[in-house]
Enzyme design. Structure first.
Site, PDB file in Angstrom:
ATOM      1  N   THR A  53      46.278 -48.684  17.909  1.00 59.18           N
ATOM      2  CA  THR A  53      46.129 -50.253  17.729  1.00 59.18           C
ATOM      3  C   THR A  53      44.935 -50.958  18.116  1.00 59.18           C
ATOM      4  O   THR A  53      44.639 -50.480  19.180  1.00 59.18           O
ATOM      5  CB  THR A  53      47.591 -50.811  18.112  1.00 59.18           C
ATOM      6  OG1 THR A  53      47.488 -50.555  19.486  1.00 59.18           O
ATOM      7  CG2 THR A  53      48.778 -50.247  17.411  1.00 59.18           C
TER       8      THR A  53
ATOM      9  N   ASN B  82      52.715 -55.026  18.900  1.00 57.10           N
ATOM     10  CA  ASN B  82      53.638 -54.539  19.468  1.00 57.10           C
ATOM     11  C   ASN B  82      53.536 -54.329  21.012  1.00 57.10           C
ATOM     12  O   ASN B  82      52.297 -54.262  21.348  1.00 57.10           O
ATOM     13  CB  ASN B  82      54.254 -53.309  18.855  1.00 57.10           C
ATOM     14  CG  ASN B  82      53.435 -51.958  19.629  1.00 57.10           C
ATOM     15  OD1 ASN B  82      53.925 -51.509  20.641  1.00 57.10           O
ATOM     16  ND2 ASN B  82      52.714 -51.447  18.879  1.00 57.10           N
TER      17      ASN B  82
ATOM     18  N   GLY C  15      47.124 -49.038   9.158  1.00 58.29           N
ATOM     19  CA  GLY C  15      47.461 -49.805   7.813  1.00 58.29           C
ATOM     20  C   GLY C  15      47.928 -49.304   6.585  1.00 58.29           C
ATOM     21  O   GLY C  15      47.555 -49.997   5.467  1.00 58.29           O
TER      22      GLY C  15
ATOM     23  N   CYS D 298      46.479 -46.009  24.476  1.00 58.82           N
ATOM     24  CA  CYS D 298      47.629 -47.033  24.318  1.00 58.82           C
ATOM     25  C   CYS D 298      47.134 -48.424  25.232  1.00 58.82           C
ATOM     26  O   CYS D 298      47.075 -48.368  26.333  1.00 58.82           O
ATOM     27  CB  CYS D 298      49.011 -46.375  24.970  1.00 58.82           C
ATOM     28  SG  CYS D 298      50.392 -47.751  24.976  1.00 58.82           S
TER      29      CYS D 298
ATOM     30  N   SER E 161      52.758 -41.596  15.843  1.00 64.60           N
ATOM     31  CA  SER E 161      53.832 -41.625  16.942  1.00 64.60           C
ATOM     32  C   SER E 161      54.080 -43.240  17.236  1.00 64.60           C
ATOM     33  O   SER E 161      53.372 -44.021  17.255  1.00 64.60           O
ATOM     34  CB  SER E 161      52.757 -41.280  18.357  1.00 64.60           C
ATOM     35  OG  SER E 161      53.425 -41.243  19.376  1.00 64.60           O
TER      36      SER E 161
ATOM     37  N   VAL F  88      55.268 -52.207  23.232  1.00 54.24           N
ATOM     38  CA  VAL F  88      56.561 -51.295  23.586  1.00 54.24           C
ATOM     39  C   VAL F  88      56.354 -50.763  25.004  1.00 54.24           C
ATOM     40  O   VAL F  88      57.141 -50.793  25.810  1.00 54.24           O
ATOM     41  CB  VAL F  88      56.869 -50.295  22.588  1.00 54.24           C
ATOM     42  CG1 VAL F  88      57.787 -49.528  23.001  1.00 54.24           C
ATOM     43  CG2 VAL F  88      57.199 -50.699  21.319  1.00 54.24           C
TER      44      VAL F  88
ATOM     45  N   THR G  90      53.231 -48.274  10.877  1.00 53.06           N
ATOM     46  CA  THR G  90      53.886 -49.556  10.407  1.00 53.06           C
ATOM     47  C   THR G  90      54.566 -49.447   9.301  1.00 53.06           C
ATOM     48  O   THR G  90      55.951 -50.080   9.018  1.00 53.06           O
ATOM     49  CB  THR G  90      53.046 -50.690  10.763  1.00 53.06           C
ATOM     50  OG1 THR G  90      52.457 -50.628  11.882  1.00 53.06           O
ATOM     51  CG2 THR G  90      53.672 -51.974  10.705  1.00 53.06           C
TER      52      THR G  90
ATOM     53  N   ASN H  23      52.934 -36.680  21.203  1.00 50.50           N
ATOM     54  CA  ASN H  23      51.989 -37.685  21.545  1.00 50.50           C
ATOM     55  C   ASN H  23      52.135 -37.591  22.935  1.00 50.50           C
ATOM     56  O   ASN H  23      53.170 -38.213  23.756  1.00 50.50           O
ATOM     57  CB  ASN H  23      52.276 -38.959  20.912  1.00 50.50           C
ATOM     58  CG  ASN H  23      51.462 -40.045  21.369  1.00 50.50           C
ATOM     59  OD1 ASN H  23      51.670 -41.091  22.146  1.00 50.50           O
ATOM     60  ND2 ASN H  23      50.306 -40.233  20.477  1.00 50.50           N
TER      61      ASN H  23
ATOM     62  N   GLY I 295      49.184 -52.235  11.016  1.00 49.42           N
ATOM     63  CA  GLY I 295      49.310 -52.585   9.976  1.00 49.42           C
ATOM     64  C   GLY I 295      48.082 -52.878   9.069  1.00 49.42           C
ATOM     65  O   GLY I 295      47.116 -52.742   9.463  1.00 49.42           O
TER      66      GLY I 295
END
Ligand SMILES: Cc1cc2nc3c(=O)[nH]c(=O)nc-3n(C[C@H](O)[C@H](O)[C@H](O)COP(=O)(O)OP(=O)(O)OC[C@H]3O[C@@H](n4cnc5c(N)ncnc54)[C@H](O)[C@@H]3O)c2cc1C
Ligand SMILES: Cc1cc2nc3c(=O)[nH]c(=O)nc-3n(C[C@H](O)[C@H](O)[C@H](O)COP(=O)(O)OP(=O)(O)OC[C@H]3O[C@@H](n4cnc5c(N)ncnc54)[C@H](O)[C@@H]3O)c2cc1C
Ligand SMILES: Cc1cc2nc3c(=O)[nH]c(=O)nc-3n(C[C@H](O)[C@H](O)[C@H](O)COP(=O)(O)O)c2cc1C
Ligand SMILES: Cc1cc2nc3c(=O)[nH]c(=O)nc-3n(C[C@H](O)[C@H](O)[C@H](O)COP(=O)(O)O)c2cc1C
Ligand code: FES
Ligand code: FES
Lengths: 255, 304, 304, 255
Positions: free
Chosen positions: C193, C69, C244, C130, C21, C71, C266, C99, C217
């Site tokens: 993340t 990020n 990653g 998030c 997502s 966002v 990513t 999501n 990543g």
């Protein structure tokens, strides 16, 4: 001898096969004293996958030209980049590192056993021994004809016996199968190669009570004794392969 | 001239660059490369009461911009340290700090008491965040009650500077920093390694003998920096930052985020001269930006 | 031929490679590069009830082997999705998963109920992790009680497959996976993340408008892999692994550690073809190693 | 037009100054249609610091030779590596990306304002306009003499006015200070350069009611609309610079 970090110049890169090359480097500062069995840590630039340095054995040394040679086998990203280096490129080295093979006693008959990249330190060791007036014998194991390298260089230092797994050159089988082992009585065997080979040679030596030294290729982060990642289990506890080794007498190893 | 000295309480460090525990041996290993006394301090190897063999080989795996280790506190114990190491490093003209480890609170206390008697050791770093041992270590550093208990017990016996090394493997690292402050610690240092793992897909086995290990290096820098920022805004005691610092620029990020000093870890494996190079770079940055004192940039982000 | 299909309950995925997502738009953005229907599934952009503008620029910072990020769930809301996106992606011959995000439990419930009515959506991924929103998000995913409440409430109204997306920013991720399992979730996906930060030392400012952001990543792969390993040993519901994954080799590490499927995030930014390349590589690995079914390697590490 | 990922060959790398170069690339697949204002995302190999692709404007296109040129200014690790590329090297591109400058109306007088690397897209835009029968005027701002580049190329397309901050070439000051702005009445200004320059030009245009388009250089992760990192605040909400831009009419921007 003091360890140092230095940029060396690539003066040649001889591609022996598709995955073996000999990198010749020149030190502009003047080479430090290098002993057979010692190694260097090279910084492979330009790849996110090669964060840590890569340990590589001293393959040959020419003090008159301040020339250091490394034998490289391509395994992954790091060695691949080394294989591609060109004359004129720079290579950052941390060296000299590690202990060295011990001197044989006067009159000992010595055998140098190598397999794959494990033959790397044996050329310089052979030269060193020859300079000391010994006549080293080499027993080199390769997978097959296409992987047989550097036999001329070794030939110039002493007798060379070869095994290949498929019998395409020399005797068929593994080094420990070679007939020379039953023909000549050796007092001391130096060995560097794949783990299985070193274990087999160590086993052979144990049975025959032969002094045996192996050079281990443990995974290293630092190469100069500060990370404690490269340990070998010895009778004196866990020792660092990079400072107490890479050369160990097999009687000290918990093999 | 730029003033680089910083303080932890009344303990003055001539500059804010230290080596991190477990990544600089005891100091002498670096003497080939530079004068260890030129640094602000060195935090020596994780030490325990009794000698320890550490974990089995393999103990290391390379990862993208980082590495995993599972050394597991291999060390020769405090007695060996006192006899053989202390006399050598007591001569350094910089602060030598011992990283203190144990399985139980009693271990930590006994070791701290003993180190309290070593004149030339001005501080200890209480490691409650080692991810590579089965008992002790991270267990103390990830449970607030245990953390408080061990800090309180050590504080009662250790009279010099007490630094608590925090684990990043927690939901809220600020809670632990506050506990350290409340219990009278002089400083917190962060971060220790993140718990990670790698798999060798050819052998179909974990890369480390212990399966999981501690992740260090540039990969963890963003997480470490975030935690230093969070903690330095929440507590008044000085924060020592570390995690992935490879260059002066990385170190400066930590100062701006609130670190009073930094420790250099994994970088030293790749370039043994990294700590001095970083120190030089910090000085240059300050001069270029016309700052006269490192304190002018410490916590700069939090000022506006 | 190698069987690549995997199941989440009775929901069959033709292969175990999904897009993550927030890293694949809604799917059509990738159509220039490959046939999206060739994947096991796509998890579309984080969606909320109302449209959201997300956070201010700058929202991105590059870090060693990774990126941050911030966002902040920019999206046009569920109504726009239903009207303009759904008709397009309903034609895909693969599973489209939404999501789901909200500020409050009511938000999550209302959105899930609404999506329950969309025939062609066989599953939702409940994003309780998030890190880039002030309310909701990670607050649910880092507090066990809140996590339980929101999962229970959504489970009561959402009848199809419920996947809970877990946050790595916790002391013990296994606790959250167990809660998901106890509350009747069909699967857990991890990791979202890691909370991180970067500083621009020239401007002496945080690199992101929000100061902290989400790290993704290769840098986070070791942490993600460790968590997938821990969770897959602890719960019986299938685990979807991510964090990653750039190559087939990375994906295989996750399968060996216990993941039933993987999501590619990513990596797609750098190579839009990454998801298909990874799928091809997995197939080749299995063939080379003479496996006939992906299930033979799922959780392989945990078998001995 | 379909976007694609493709390895292009470096056929030349012209170093204009110490930090500017023009990279010429050849597509063996045949170039796709490229519009002025569009950009490419290049993958910079061999550096852990260049994890993400780097956005670079289309500087020039020669369809007959399938040749694409990029103007690069060295800023950090990524552009440094690009500067060092050699004839024969490969460069992986994701392209074509973004929207384009809009066509002027019949008979409009157009000015192209650029500063620093911002002049990159203006060469191709200038060619495009010239092909359409217009006579574009260029106003280029540089820091000083040593940074003045590519004026001949621009001269062949239309009149070129220059400012330098120190007055070493052209008029002294910033582009918005240049006398041409008060001498000629422009209907449309295209601008690409540092943020401050674009804001100044946008301000100038607003006052004079001139149609103004700018090309933004926002930070990008993907470049093709899936990450939502590159947003510009517009009157229609947050839009992606990589898909809805990089070219925006300044009246749509919240400037
Ligand atoms: C003291 C010492 C001396 C060495 N001398 C030489 C030499 O003279 N010439 C030479 O070519 N190589 C030598 N090596 C091995 C060399 O260091 C590795 O081959 C190299 O680090 C691999 O790097 P890479 O990036 O190419 O491969 P990577 O991508 O790092 O690894 C490729 C594969 O090889 C495995 N691997 C890598 N290093 C080792 C290791 N040390 N032990 C076991 N498996 C490993 C990895 O697990 C992986 O599966 C020596 C190693 C040591 C410790
Ligand atoms: C649509 C578009 C078109 C572009 N066209 C060109 C072009 O034709 N030629 C050219 O040389 N460059 C162009 N750029 C800029 C170019 O992408 C950056 O200079 C490059 O990514 C820098 O990478 P680096 O690794 O060299 O530097 P980095 O190490 O990534 O950055 C060096 C410094 O520059 C800053 N920086 C980097 N990128 C940006 C940015 N986009 N905005 C603001 N600050 C930034 C960083 O914060 C850092 O301080 C363009 C950018 C965009 C978005
Ligand atoms: C090989 C190795 C051994 C370590 N040993 C210790 C230790 O004994 N005690 C400790 O507190 N931290 C130890 N650490 C953690 C480091 O001190 C440091 O907190 C961590 O590596 C993050 O910093 P870096 O990314 O700069 O390495 C060790 C780290 C590594 C890589
Ligand atoms: C730009 C960006 C936007 C993201 N948006 C969302 C989101 O809306 N919802 C969500 O659950 N995860 C989101 N994620 C997290 C990813 O789905 C994924 O969990 C994370 O990036 C780790 O995987 P990776 O390392 O492969 O990218 C986002 C990640 C990135 C990089
Ligand atoms: S490799 Fe670090 S101690 Fe040997
Ligand atoms: S850069 Fe990813 S959406 Fe624009």
């Amino acid at each position: 001898m003091g360890k140092r970090v230095e940029n060396l110049k690539v003066i040649d890169n001889k591609h022996l096969t598709e995955d073996f090359c000999v990198l010749e480097l020149r030190s502009e500062l003047g080479l430090p004293a290098l002993l057979p069995g010692q190694f260097v840590q090279v910084k492979v630039e330009g790849s996110p996958e090669t964060f840590l340095r890569r340990p590589v054995s001293v393959h040959d040394v020419d003090y008159s030209e301040n020339k250091l040679s490394l034998l490289i086998q391509v395994l992954g990203k790091g060695t691949e980049t080394l294989y591609k280096l060109d004359k004129g490129d720079c290579l950052n080295l941390l060296y000299p590192l590690g202990n060295s093979f011990s001197d044989p006693l006067q009159g000992e008959s010595v055998l140098l056993v190598g397999g794959g990249t494990g033959i790397a330190p044996l050329l310089y060791l052979g030269k060193y021994l020859k300079n000391k007036g010994l006549r080293p014998v080499f027993l080199l194991g390769f997978r097959n004809l296409s992987r047989v390298i550097l036999t001329e260089e070794f030939n110039s230092l002493g007798d060379v016996y070869i095994t290949t797994e498929d019998g395409s050159v020399g005797e068929k089988g593994y080094v420990t199968d070679h007939s020379v082992l039953s023909k000549i009585i050796f007092n001391r065997i130096y060995c560097c190669g794949p783990d299985a080979m070193m274990h087999a040679v160590a086993g052979f030596c144990k049975n025959k009570n032969i002094n045996c030294e192996v050079s281990l290729e443990n995974l290293m982060a630092c190469g100069f004794g500060i990370c404690l990642c490269c340990i070998a289990e010895t009778t004196r506890g866990n020792l660092c392969t990079c400072t107490d080794g890479p050369v160990f007498n097999t009687k000290d190893l918990k093999w | 001239m730029v003033n680089l000295s910083v303080n932890i309480g009344e303990l003055r460090f001539k500059n804010p660059v230290l080596t991190a525990s477990g990544t600089c041996g005891y100091g002498p290993e670096l003497e080939d490369f530079f004068d260890v006394s030129s640094l602000g301090g060195i935090v020596v190897k994780g030490t325990t009461l009794e000698p320890r063999e550490g974990n089995q080989y393999p103990r290391m795996a390379e990862t993208p911009s980082g590495m995993l280790n599972a050394v597991g506190l291999q060390n020769k114990g405090i007695e060996y340290f006192e006899k053989h190491i202390y006399p050598v490093i007591a001569k350094y003209n910089t602060h030598v700090i011992i990283n203190v480890n144990g399985n139980t609170i009693d271990d930590y206390v006994a070791l701290s008491e003993r180190i309290n008697k070593l004149d030339k050791i001005p501080a200890i770093e209480l490691n409650i965040s080692c991810p590579n041992v089965k008992r002790g270590g991270m267990i103390f550093g990830t449970n607030p009650d245990s953390a408080r208990d061990v800090i309180r017990a050590v504080r009662a016996v250790y009279k010099k500077k007490l630094i608590i090394k925090l684990s990043p493997n927690v939901t809220n690292i600020v809670d632990f920093a506050r506990i350290a402050e409340e219990e009278g610690a002089d400083s917190v240092s962060l971060v220790n390694t993140l718990l990670g793992m790698a798999v060798d897909i050819n052998r179909m086995k974990p890369s480390l003998s212990t399966v999981t290990g501690g992740l260090s290096g540039p990969a963890i820098k963003p997480v470490a920096l975030r935690m230093v920022w969070q903690v330095s805004r929440a507590v008044k005691i000085p924060v020592i930052g570390m995690g992935g610092i490879m260059t002066a620029s990385d170190a400066i990020e930590f100062f701006l985020a609130g670190a009073t000093a930094v420790q250099i870890g994994t970088a030293t494996f790749i370039n043994p001269m990294a700590p001095v190079r970083i120190l030089e770079g910090i000085e240059k940055y300050l001069a270029d930006k016309h700052f006269s004192d490192i304190s002018e940039i410490i916590g700069f982000l939090n000022r506006n």
